[in-house]
Design a protein around this motif. Structure first.
Motif, PDB file in Angstrom:
ATOM      1  N   ILE A  50      54.611  54.076  77.929  1.00 25.27           N
ATOM      2  CA  ILE A  50      53.791  55.019  78.172  1.00 25.27           C
ATOM      3  C   ILE A  50      52.498  54.807  79.180  1.00 25.27           C
ATOM      4  O   ILE A  50      51.755  55.524  79.840  1.00 25.27           O
ATOM      5  N   ILE A  51      51.361  54.039  78.827  1.00 29.04           N
ATOM      6  CA  ILE A  51      50.606  53.770  78.576  1.00 29.04           C
ATOM      7  C   ILE A  51      50.642  53.054  80.363  1.00 29.04           C
ATOM      8  O   ILE A  51      49.994  52.739  81.041  1.00 29.04           O
ATOM      9  N   CYS A  52      51.249  51.381  79.930  1.00 28.95           N
ATOM     10  CA  CYS A  52      51.732  50.474  81.362  1.00 28.95           C
ATOM     11  C   CYS A  52      52.296  50.690  82.166  1.00 28.95           C
ATOM     12  O   CYS A  52      51.670  51.030  83.746  1.00 28.95           O
ATOM     13  N   GLY A  53      53.212  52.370  82.055  1.00 30.76           N
ATOM     14  CA  GLY A  53      54.338  52.883  83.346  1.00 30.76           C
ATOM     15  C   GLY A  53      53.087  53.784  83.306  1.00 30.76           C
ATOM     16  O   GLY A  53      53.174  53.517  85.193  1.00 30.76           O
ATOM     17  N   THR A  54      52.076  54.351  82.746  1.00 27.79           N
ATOM     18  CA  THR A  54      51.770  55.311  83.914  1.00 27.79           C
ATOM     19  C   THR A  54      50.957  54.769  84.328  1.00 27.79           C
ATOM     20  O   THR A  54      50.056  55.435  85.180  1.00 27.79           O
ATOM     21  N   PHE A  55      49.979  54.260  84.199  1.00 25.40           N
ATOM     22  CA  PHE A  55      48.893  53.130  85.008  1.00 25.40           C
ATOM     23  C   PHE A  55      49.158  52.871  86.023  1.00 25.40           C
ATOM     24  O   PHE A  55      49.324  52.479  87.477  1.00 25.40           O
ATOM     25  N   ILE A  56      50.882  52.161  85.987  1.00 26.20           N
ATOM     26  CA  ILE A  56      51.276  51.216  87.372  1.00 26.20           C
ATOM     27  C   ILE A  56      51.885  52.151  88.257  1.00 26.20           C
ATOM     28  O   ILE A  56      51.643  51.975  89.448  1.00 26.20           O
ATOM     29  N   ALA A  57      52.451  53.119  87.856  1.00 20.61           N
ATOM     30  CA  ALA A  57      53.107  54.351  88.469  1.00 20.61           C
ATOM     31  C   ALA A  57      51.619  55.194  89.237  1.00 20.61           C
ATOM     32  O   ALA A  57      51.400  54.945  90.396  1.00 20.61           O
ATOM     33  N   LEU A  58      49.956  54.942  88.389  1.00 20.32           N
ATOM     34  CA  LEU A  58      49.086  55.961  89.092  1.00 20.32           C
ATOM     35  C   LEU A  58      48.408  54.497  90.430  1.00 20.32           C
ATOM     36  O   LEU A  58      47.576  55.114  91.593  1.00 20.32           O
ATOM     37  N   VAL A  59      49.022  53.163  89.725  1.00 21.06           N
ATOM     38  CA  VAL A  59      48.155  52.535  90.868  1.00 21.06           C
ATOM     39  C   VAL A  59      48.820  52.993  92.324  1.00 21.06           C
ATOM     40  O   VAL A  59      47.853  52.284  93.653  1.00 21.06           O
ATOM     41  N   ALA A  60      49.942  52.794  92.366  1.00 23.42           N
ATOM     42  CA  ALA A  60      50.351  53.485  93.755  1.00 23.42           C
ATOM     43  C   ALA A  60      50.367  54.630  94.659  1.00 23.42           C
ATOM     44  O   ALA A  60      50.825  54.686  95.809  1.00 23.42           O
ATOM     45  N   ILE A  61      49.066  55.710  93.925  1.00 26.87           N
ATOM     46  CA  ILE A  61      48.786  56.816  94.219  1.00 26.87           C
ATOM     47  C   ILE A  61      47.088  56.491  95.736  1.00 26.87           C
ATOM     48  O   ILE A  61      46.303  56.228  93.739  1.00 26.87           O
ATOM     49  N   ASP A  62      47.519  56.925  96.153  1.00 28.11           N
ATOM     50  CA  ASP A  62      45.816  56.435  96.850  1.00 28.11           C
ATOM     51  C   ASP A  62      44.830  56.837  95.952  1.00 28.11           C
ATOM     52  O   ASP A  62      43.690  56.393  96.141  1.00 28.11           O
ATOM     53  N   ASP A  63      44.832  58.566  96.065  1.00 23.81           N
ATOM     54  CA  ASP A  63      43.497  59.267  95.686  1.00 23.81           C
ATOM     55  C   ASP A  63      43.318  59.008  93.311  1.00 23.81           C
ATOM     56  O   ASP A  63      42.338  59.448  93.175  1.00 23.81           O
TER      57      ASP A  63
ATOM     58  N   ILE B 112      46.894  45.522  85.517  1.00 22.59           N
ATOM     59  CA  ILE B 112      46.756  44.021  85.845  1.00 22.59           C
ATOM     60  C   ILE B 112      46.229  43.512  84.115  1.00 22.59           C
ATOM     61  O   ILE B 112      47.183  43.159  83.413  1.00 22.59           O
ATOM     62  N   VAL B 113      44.744  44.227  84.133  1.00 18.52           N
ATOM     63  CA  VAL B 113      44.602  43.905  82.899  1.00 18.52           C
ATOM     64  C   VAL B 113      44.892  44.528  81.753  1.00 18.52           C
ATOM     65  O   VAL B 113      45.021  44.068  80.185  1.00 18.52           O
ATOM     66  N   ILE B 114      45.334  46.570  82.039  1.00 11.96           N
ATOM     67  CA  ILE B 114      46.060  46.908  80.816  1.00 11.96           C
ATOM     68  C   ILE B 114      47.347  46.060  80.030  1.00 11.96           C
ATOM     69  O   ILE B 114      47.190  45.736  78.834  1.00 11.96           O
ATOM     70  N   VAL B 115      48.171  46.076  81.193  1.00 13.06           N
ATOM     71  CA  VAL B 115      49.642  45.225  81.224  1.00 13.06           C
ATOM     72  C   VAL B 115      49.588  43.676  80.335  1.00 13.06           C
ATOM     73  O   VAL B 115      50.380  43.684  79.584  1.00 13.06           O
ATOM     74  N   ALA B 116      48.713  43.242  81.233  1.00 11.52           N
ATOM     75  CA  ALA B 116      48.267  41.677  80.678  1.00 11.52           C
ATOM     76  C   ALA B 116      47.733  42.080  79.013  1.00 11.52           C
ATOM     77  O   ALA B 116      48.507  40.808  78.135  1.00 11.52           O
ATOM     78  N   ARG B 117      46.822  42.373  78.533  1.00 12.59           N
ATOM     79  CA  ARG B 117      46.668  43.006  77.549  1.00 12.59           C
ATOM     80  C   ARG B 117      47.502  42.794  76.604  1.00 12.59           C
ATOM     81  O   ARG B 117      47.668  42.453  75.216  1.00 12.59           O
ATOM     82  N   GLU B 118      48.247  44.111  76.632  1.00 12.10           N
ATOM     83  CA  GLU B 118      48.949  44.302  76.081  1.00 12.10           C
ATOM     84  C   GLU B 118      50.664  43.337  75.563  1.00 12.10           C
ATOM     85  O   GLU B 118      51.520  43.389  74.486  1.00 12.10           O
ATOM     86  N   LEU B 119      51.089  42.164  76.911  1.00 12.40           N
ATOM     87  CA  LEU B 119      52.099  41.692  76.496  1.00 12.40           C
ATOM     88  C   LEU B 119      50.764  40.689  75.593  1.00 12.40           C
ATOM     89  O   LEU B 119      52.096  40.048  74.397  1.00 12.40           O
ATOM     90  N   LEU B 120      49.429  40.582  75.607  1.00  9.14           N
ATOM     91  CA  LEU B 120      49.035  38.766  75.106  1.00  9.14           C
ATOM     92  C   LEU B 120      49.126  39.237  73.684  1.00  9.14           C
ATOM     93  O   LEU B 120      49.431  38.608  72.721  1.00  9.14           O
ATOM     94  N   VAL B 121      48.551  40.928  72.971  1.00 15.34           N
ATOM     95  CA  VAL B 121      48.597  41.599  71.673  1.00 15.34           C
ATOM     96  C   VAL B 121      50.059  41.414  70.912  1.00 15.34           C
ATOM     97  O   VAL B 121      50.527  40.506  69.594  1.00 15.34           O
ATOM     98  N   THR B 122      50.854  41.613  71.765  1.00 13.13           N
ATOM     99  CA  THR B 122      52.035  42.064  71.668  1.00 13.13           C
ATOM    100  C   THR B 122      52.405  39.987  71.216  1.00 13.13           C
ATOM    101  O   THR B 122      53.416  40.251  69.869  1.00 13.13           O
TER     102      THR B 122
END
Length: 197
Positions: free
Chosen positions: A83-96, A105-115
């Motif tokens: 929910i979180i990582c997928g949405t943030f990645i999708a928002l990166v592709a939207i200019d506004d 990257i920070v958000i996804v990396a943190r989740e992978l690290l803690v997991t």
């Protein structure tokens, strides 16, 4: 003469309400990403709000009615990350959206690290429960995404929404970094103490 009777407890079935709720949240998370790709921001906002807002429900139900399963313990946090990582990645592709690639990257990396740390610590018998910083991190991340989606859905968003979005987004990233660092320190202490014993 008394006879001892042994009772065996049957583990709860994986076909239960908590796992059903988690499955629904999983498809809602996918729906958010698809809706964002088609610029359906208001629909994405509704789907994300339902998915994020019901995050507590499956865990509460499982604990209250004794329906905690191994599948649920793995599937529920996995869906949270989608929910979180997928949405943030999708928002990166939207200019506004104002969501920079490095933020995702920070958000996804943190989740992978803690997991990874949780799997390592709990696999060796340790307790690596969620901390309050991790829970508040999730709250800020959800708030940031909701504000971003509101801003995208409005043609001319008021200045206060834009300012609030920027503040919340940066606060979410900062707390994400702090939470990750806190988990690293906790894991280091546990591994050090385990090596000494």
């Amino acid at each position: 003469m008394t006879t001892a009777t042994t009772t065996t407890t049957t583990p709860p079935s994986i076909y239960n309400v908590p796992n059903l709720l988690t499955t629904i949240r999983f498809f809602l998370a996918i729906g958010v990403v698809v809706l964002l790709a088609y610029q359906e921001y208001w629909s994405a906002l509704v789907a994300f709000s339902v998915a994020a807002g019901t995050d507590w429900m499956d865990g509460y139900w499982a604990r209250k009615y004794g329906q905690v399963t191994k599948l649920g313990r793995i599937f529920d946090p996995f869906v949270d990350k989608i929910i979180i990582c997928g949405t943030f990645i999708a928002l990166v592709a939207i200019d506004d959206s104002n969501v920079a690639p490095w933020m995702a990257i920070v958000i996804v990396a943190r989740e992978l690290l803690v997991t990874s740390l949780r799997g390592m610590i709990e696999g060796s018998g340790g307790d690596f429960s969620a901390r309050w910083s991790g829970k508040w991190k999730m709250v800020l991340q959800c708030a940031a995404i909701i504000l971003v989606l509101i801003g995208l859905g409005m043609r001319d968003a008021p200045a206060w929404i834009l300012h609030a979005t920027t503040l919340t987004l940066w606060s979410a990233v900062a707390l994400t970094l702090y939470s990750g660092w806190e988990y690293i320190l906790a894991a280091t202490r546990m591994l050090r103490d385990g090596a000494k014993s």
